[in-house]
Write an enzyme that holds these catalytic residues in place. Structure first.
Site, short mmCIF file in Angstrom:
data_model
loop_
_atom_site.label_atom_id
_atom_site.label_comp_id
_atom_site.label_asym_id
_atom_site.label_seq_id
_atom_site.Cartn_x
_atom_site.Cartn_y
_atom_site.Cartn_z
N GLY A 1 0.82 -1.21 0.00
CA GLY A 1 0.00 0.00 0.00
C GLY A 1 0.84 1.25 0.00
O GLY A 1 0.38 2.33 -0.34
N ALA B 1 16.13 11.35 -0.55
CA ALA B 1 14.93 10.92 0.17
C ALA B 1 15.27 10.18 1.46
O ALA B 1 16.31 9.54 1.57
CB ALA B 1 14.09 10.01 -0.72
N GLY C 1 12.88 7.82 4.63
CA GLY C 1 11.61 7.11 4.79
C GLY C 1 10.57 8.00 5.46
O GLY C 1 10.87 9.09 5.94
N GLU D 1 6.67 4.89 9.01
CA GLU D 1 6.39 4.67 10.43
C GLU D 1 6.35 5.97 11.22
O GLU D 1 5.72 6.05 12.28
CB GLU D 1 7.47 3.75 11.03
CG GLU D 1 7.40 2.35 10.48
CD GLU D 1 8.47 1.46 11.08
OE1 GLU D 1 8.23 0.92 12.16
OE2 GLU D 1 9.54 1.30 10.46
N GLY E 1 3.19 2.15 -1.93
CA GLY E 1 3.39 2.78 -3.23
C GLY E 1 4.76 2.59 -3.82
O GLY E 1 5.12 3.28 -4.77
#
Lengths: 292, 159, 752
Positions: free
Chosen positions: C484, C704, C706, C709, C486
């Site tokens: 989910g 980039a 993450g 979370e 992406g």
């Protein structure tokens, strides 16, 4: 298990009669389907009344709004006559489950299922509704208070009879109703507590009041001490707060691991009763302004 | 005991023998192989199985298949017109309203039922229409935006 | 100007999912397939004295019954951690496929494969089991008590201790504590939160000729499931294929490893029957018999100097890992590594315990110890601010970690825009006007803020496979799944950017162990960061190979060749990618590479500000708004980043206000369905303002980091801080249910 669509209320009663106690009425089925899957019932015939032509409408009559036995929560929540004359019922119906559930679950089913926290039933109780129960012997008419025989136990035997119609008295000038619900989230949740109040005020003084609350006992529980305490008084803040405290006299809530301890429910119940009564007062004030 | 069921699914009529305990969801997924409709709980609590039955959004996991006798069923597979996506589908894709996608078919059908009845819903009506559809990924923010966008697209199509 | 990176491209699997074409494990049906059901324990703690399956086996349509006496007695741990563990950890193996002891309500006793689900269910009811019921405990402190029964054999750490207490720290905490001008000590109590992915855990297992096994799985980590199955079932890893087919209905950490026991039990039954077996958990099983977030207690001590400088911090958790270890082996240390490295504190200490109890196992859930840690830490920071009479934002700004600061992490802080996140979140919530307003009457409003960081990990063992096709299009595979988040959109974006080719020319396939390089799986907020680095590495290799090939064909020096916007240019020649690909294809040359990530990690940062309204008569807390500012490095796809933030914030709101699984005195869970587990619905969503604060991370793919979370980490402490602002009451136990809040209000009134 045979599945039969009944054409009318009488047809349904007839099919049940022939099943001789081994049939069961299914309306929306949102509770019954789970009960059957869980083995609580094992009928030989399921009699579906959702397409019964004579039970699908909400009809305003001279004395009452007649709500057919297969009218859904969605229908009631959006009915113009109910929104206008019995807003407590419209609000209660809009609060149940989710739209998908309200689109199939019926008011009559909400009453017959006899769960202690039924929203529509609480509103119907405060509105002074009666149920027309159809069986082999013909119709019998029961007030809401007599629809319950115990926790989860209805006065209606769904193997032999059904609620053909629910009658809500027409609202007269000087009357108003409101519904208040406390829940853990906005949808897909049973209420922690729910309260409906209705009253008639003449010359600024309460003539009668009906307050119904749940889940604080078997079915919707009428707060009779609070109701009596209102009669003869105007709906002032002090009067409302006094009555709200008296609601506890009829309340005997259990503790629920999710929806509130007994202590919590006892503390918050008067708050909700007061809020319902204030909402009634606001409606009456608005009516007075509009007619002035 | 098997009984004959006739119903129309996405415009196509089907007649099949079903058991009275079979739910509409089982028929759609198991018999008609329309697996776009999902089973998230089987208890009417999550909305993943939402379809439109006779114009109303319902949880197909809770509807005995025989209840849909003679009925008109719409599922996610019937939304697009051939290759052309329904504006709701288009908007969901463009607005980022889809993540894992498991709840998406159900939400799309809830939204379709809403727009069929209420072409210009406000935010509250949108939330009411989808609040029986649990989504754990999106926080519903882009879902609501996508429905609003579809409303505009439909309005432009019809004007 | 970047063409693909930084663009909110529509997700490439969007049309699949919007049309119902997307296939999940639930949708897999095979010819001759059997259906499995599990008999689960209704006791929280019991020895199985005897088990008689004869009546079940005799039922028509029943093909196999599996239980502890006829399945492998191989100890394992179903978490991905057990097979991806760092070299300095020894995985704790404490589960069998089935055991002769049950340790929580819902523990697996036996399983049946039958022609229909109904027959399998009926057979489960016919299995006769006699139990010796043992005392059970759901609270970790009680499980450490003298009266508690031992749930597993004592491994030498003490009764019900999962491992030896974890210890860590820098400086001299005790000495520093004595030097502090102000101190705060408190213990927060944390609930058991559930991930609730919309697709329940499921698997279809099929035996293959030659002793192989093919398994469809709802796992986030197909390669680890493969290793686990191979180990326990004694099959060569090379003969086990695990497919996430190709979609997963959510994970949120729960399926970092096996999907409960779905894959293992389906495989066992497939091996017994020789037929494909489908096992689909129902929602009750999903709620009560798969991993949860760790609940428990965290004791926090924070001390500061008069000027507000933090001087000493200790974080001592006692965590509830439930009946089995799963990811529990690392969790207590995570409380420290997350909690003690957001602020500069020269003296820290950690003493942590993780404890077995008789409830569902706790494993990984979005945030992985971080929401627990930051709830404790931010409680203490607000308390210090109050004691010093300082604005909570001001105090945070003074103490947050900056680039180059020392911290107790095995990696460096190479970028942080936390200060900007704090300012942006505070502005968006109206901090200056709203914080500290005097509140009276029934409905009281307040605002609060909290911060945090997480990791975005990379790993050298994972890779992506990349192939240039004969028509110049690119085929890429990765063993990580798109649950989910992406990544099957963002990784192609990174590839398109790296090679300056149109996104439409790329196809990505993911999550099938037979078609992808080994992969550590989708967890630790690594999917984009790690595989993004691998994609860039693959693109670099491919580009180099193309230049060398062109140089060879053209007879030019490869150093003189350039790759520009999909064109290979030499001194005299040039080829488009398509021309080169076709030429090479006709001359028996293919370009296939495996790109690798690297052994690195970087910290994304976040600040959430919340506004709430508290009903003083009912205890109902309503969230008005959450402003969530995130330093995600460079956002590869801003719309997808926003989606990650919005979803995480709502899970954080659930954690703060409603979500918990509670247990009665017999350790029976109450919240075993969506109806009884109060995750938010669309009607409960406040205004969520997601704010992307870009910081070019020097290590990340195109800068980039993450995000996945991070968005659940500071939400709860921000809300609790806002409730304190509204009511003057600081709550130390989550979630803030109406009952708890009203009780707090009552107690505050009584003590006035």
């Amino acid at each position: 298990m045979k599945y039969v669509m009944a054409n009318s209320g009488a047809d349904a009663v007839d099919i049940l009669r022939r099943a001789n106690g081994d049939g069961r009425v299914i309306a929306g089925g949102t509770d019954l389907v789970l009960d059957i899957a869980g083995g609580k019932y094992a009928p030989s015939v399921l009699v579906d009344i959702s397409a019964a032509g004579d039970m699908r409408e909400i009809v305003p009559r001279e004395q009452c709004i007649a709500i057919g036995g297969s009218v859904t929560h969605s229908q009631a929540a959006r009915s113009e006559v109910i929104l206008r004359e019995a807003p407590a019922l419209a609000e209660a119906c809009a609060a149940v489950g989710s739209l998908q559930i309200r689109n199939v679950a019926t008011l009559a089913g909400n009453v017959v299922n006899a769960q202690p926290a039924a929203d529509a039933a609480v509103a119907l109780s405060a509105l002074g509704a009666t149920c027309v129960v159809a069986g082999e012997e013909g119709d019998r008419i029961l007030p809401m208070e007599r629809m319950y025989e115990g926790f989860g136990k209805s006065a209606v035997d769904s193997a032999r009879e059904l609620v053909r119609e629910i009658r809500v008295p027409r609202r007269k000038k000087g009357e108003a109703s409101a519904f208040i619900r406390l829940e853990m989230r906005k949808a897909l949740a049973l209420p922690m507590l729910n309260v409906a109040a209705a009253a008639r005020v003449e010359d600024g003084v309460v003539v009668w009041a009906r307050i119904s609350m749940a889940p604080v006992g078997v079915g919707p529980v009428r707060a009779v001490a609070a109701e009596e305490g209102l009669v003869g008084f105007s709906l002032e803040e002090e009067v409302i707060l006094r009555a709200a405290e008296k609601a506890l006299e009829q309340a005997n809530p259990r503790s629920n691991p999710l929806r509130g301890t007994r202590a919590y429910r006892m503390q918050v119940l008067p708050v909700l009763v007061a809020r319902a009564l204030r909402a009634v007062r606001t409606q009456l004030e608005k009516e007075e302004e509009e007619t002035r | 005991m098997n009984q004959e069921l006739t119903l129309t699914v996405n415009g196509e009529e089907h007649t099949l023998a079903v058991e009275s305990g079979e739910m509409l969801l089982d028929v759609l997924r198991g018999r008609l192989h329309l697996t776009g409709t999902k089973k998230g709980c089987g208890e009417g609590e999550c909305g993943a199985c939402t379809i439109i039955l006779n114009g109303k959004a319902v949880n197909s996991c809770m509807i005995p298949a025989l209840k849909a006798q003679g009925g008109r069923v719409e599922t996610v597979e019937g939304l697009a017109d051939g290759e052309k996506l329904h504006p709701l589908q288009q908007a969901f894709v463009e607005e980022g309203a889809i993540q894992c996608g498991f709840c998406t078919p159900g939400i799309l059908m809830s939204a379709k039922a809403l727009l069929d009845e209420t072409p210009a819903p406000d935010s509250e009506q949108i939330r009411e229409a989808i609040s029986g559809n649990v989504c754990r990924c999106t926080g519903y923010v882009k879902v609501e935006q996508a429905i609003q966008k579809a409303v505009k697209m439909l309005g432009e199509e019809n004007s | 100007m970047k063409r693909y990176v930084g663009q909110s491209e529509a997700r490439l699997d969007g049309v699949w999912k919007a049309t119902g074409a997307a296939g999940y494990t639930h949708d897999v049906t095979l010819p001759n397939m059997l259906y499995a059901k599990i008999l689960r324990s209704s006791h929280a703690h019991a020895n199985i004295l005897s088990l008689d399956a004869s009546e079940a086996e005799a039922l028509p349509g029943v093909r196999a019954v599996a239980h502890w006496e006829n399945t492998p007695r191989v100890l394992y741990n179903g978490s991905a951690f057990a097979v991806t563990a760092a070299s300095h950890f020894t995985p704790i193996l404490d589960q069998y496929v089935f055991d002769n002891k049950v340790r929580f309500v819902g523990d697996e006793v036996a399983a049946v494969a039958a022609d229909t689900e109904a027959a399998a269910e009926e057979a489960c009811r016919r299995i006769r089991v006699s139990y010796e019921v043992l005392p059970a405990v759901s609270d970790p402190l009680e499980a450490l008590g003298e009266d508690a029964a031992a749930i597993h054999e004592d491994q030498g750490w003490g009764k019900n201790m999962l491992h030896a207490p974890t210890e860590a720290g820098v400086g001299d905490f005790e000495a520093a504590w004595a030097e502090c001008d102000v101190t705060y000590e408190g213990t927060v109590k944390l609930p058991v939160q559930k991930q609730v992915p919309m697709e329940t855990s499921s698997s279809v297992a099929q035996t293959l000729p030659g002793g192989g096994l093919r398994v469809w799985s709802s796992s986030q980590t197909p390669h680890q499931v493969r290793v686990l199955l191979a180990n326990v079932l004694d099959i060569a890893e090379s003969k086990v294929q695990v497919i996430c087919p190709p979609f997963i209905g959510g994970g949120f950490g729960q399926r970092s490893g096996m999907s409960g026991k779905a894959e293992m039990i389906a495989a066992v039954l497939a091996l017994k029957t020789g037929r494909p077996v489908k096992l689909e958990y129902d929602r009750h099983e999903e709620m009560t018999a798969t991993d949860s977030r760790h609940g428990g207690y965290v004791n926090v001590r924070l001390g500061a100097k008069k000027d507000g400088t933090f001087h000493a911090l200790s974080l001592d958790p006692v965590l509830n890992t439930g009946a089995y270890c799963s990811w529990g082996g690392t969790m207590s240390m995570k409380i420290y590594t997350f909690g003690a490295t957001v602020y500069r504190v020269p003296n820290t200490r950690h003493f942590g315990k993780t404890v077995y109890t008789n409830i569902l196992p706790a494993g990984a859930m979005r945030g992985f110890g971080n929401p627990q840690a930051m709830f404790a830490v931010e409680t203490a920071v607000d308390a210090i601010a109050r004691k010093l009479g300082r604005d909570p934002i001001d105090l945070r700004m003074q103490n947050i970690v900056a680039v180059g600061d020392d911290w107790d992490n095995p990696f460096e802080c190479v970028s942080t825009e936390l200060a900007a996140c704090v300012r942006r979140a505070a502005d968006a919530i109206g901090w200056a006007e709203k914080r500290g307003r005097k509140q009276e009457g029934t409905l009281r409003r307040g605002v609060g803020i909290a911060v945090g960081r997480h990791v975005s990990a990379s790993d050298r063992a994972s890779g992506v496979f990349l192939r240039l096709e004969a028509d110049g299009s690119l085929y890429m595979t990765s063993g990580v799944c798109d649950m989910g988040n992406g990544i099957t959109t963002t990784l192609p974006q990174i590839l398109a950017e790296s090679l300056s080719i149109p996104l439409e020319r790329i196809n990505m396939y993911a999550g099938d162990t037979n078609a992808t390089p080994y992969d550590i799986g989708g967890h630790s907020t690594r999917s984009l960061y790690d595989r993004g680095l691998a994609v860039i590495n693959a693109a670099d290799q491919l580009r180099q190979n193309l230049l060398e090939y062109a140089a060879e064909v053209w007879g030019e020096k490869s150093a003189a060749l350039r790759y520009e916007a999909g064109v290979i240019r030499g001194a005299q020649n040039s080829w488009t990618l398509e021309e080169l690909a076709l030429y090479a294809h006709r001359h028996q040359r293919r370009f296939e590479v495996i790109g690798r990530g690297r052994d690195s990690t970087t910290a994304p940062w976040e600040a959430h500000a919340a506004e709430v309204e508290v009903d003083m008569e009912t205890g109902v807390v309503k969230v008005i708004k959450v402003a969530a500012a995130h330093d995600v490095g460079v956002a590869i796809n801003p719309a997808l980043v926003e989606g990650q933030i919005e979803g995480g914030v709502l899970q954080g709101i659930g954690y703060a206000l409603r979500e918990e699984i509670t247990f009665d005195e017999n350790c029976v869970p109450y919240n075993d369905s969506i109806h009884k587990y109060m995750l938010p619905t669309a009607g409960d969503v406040p205004v969520i303002e997601s704010i992307i604060v870009e910081a070019n991370d020097p290590l990340g793919p195109f800068g980039a980091k993450g995000v996945a979370e991070c968005s659940v980490v500071p939400t709860a402490p921000a809300i609790v801080s806002a409730v304190e602002d509204a009511t003057g009451i600081r709550f130390l136990e989550l979630p803030l249910t109406p009952v708890r809040v009203l009780q707090g209000i009552n107690e505050a009134r009584a003590s006035q």
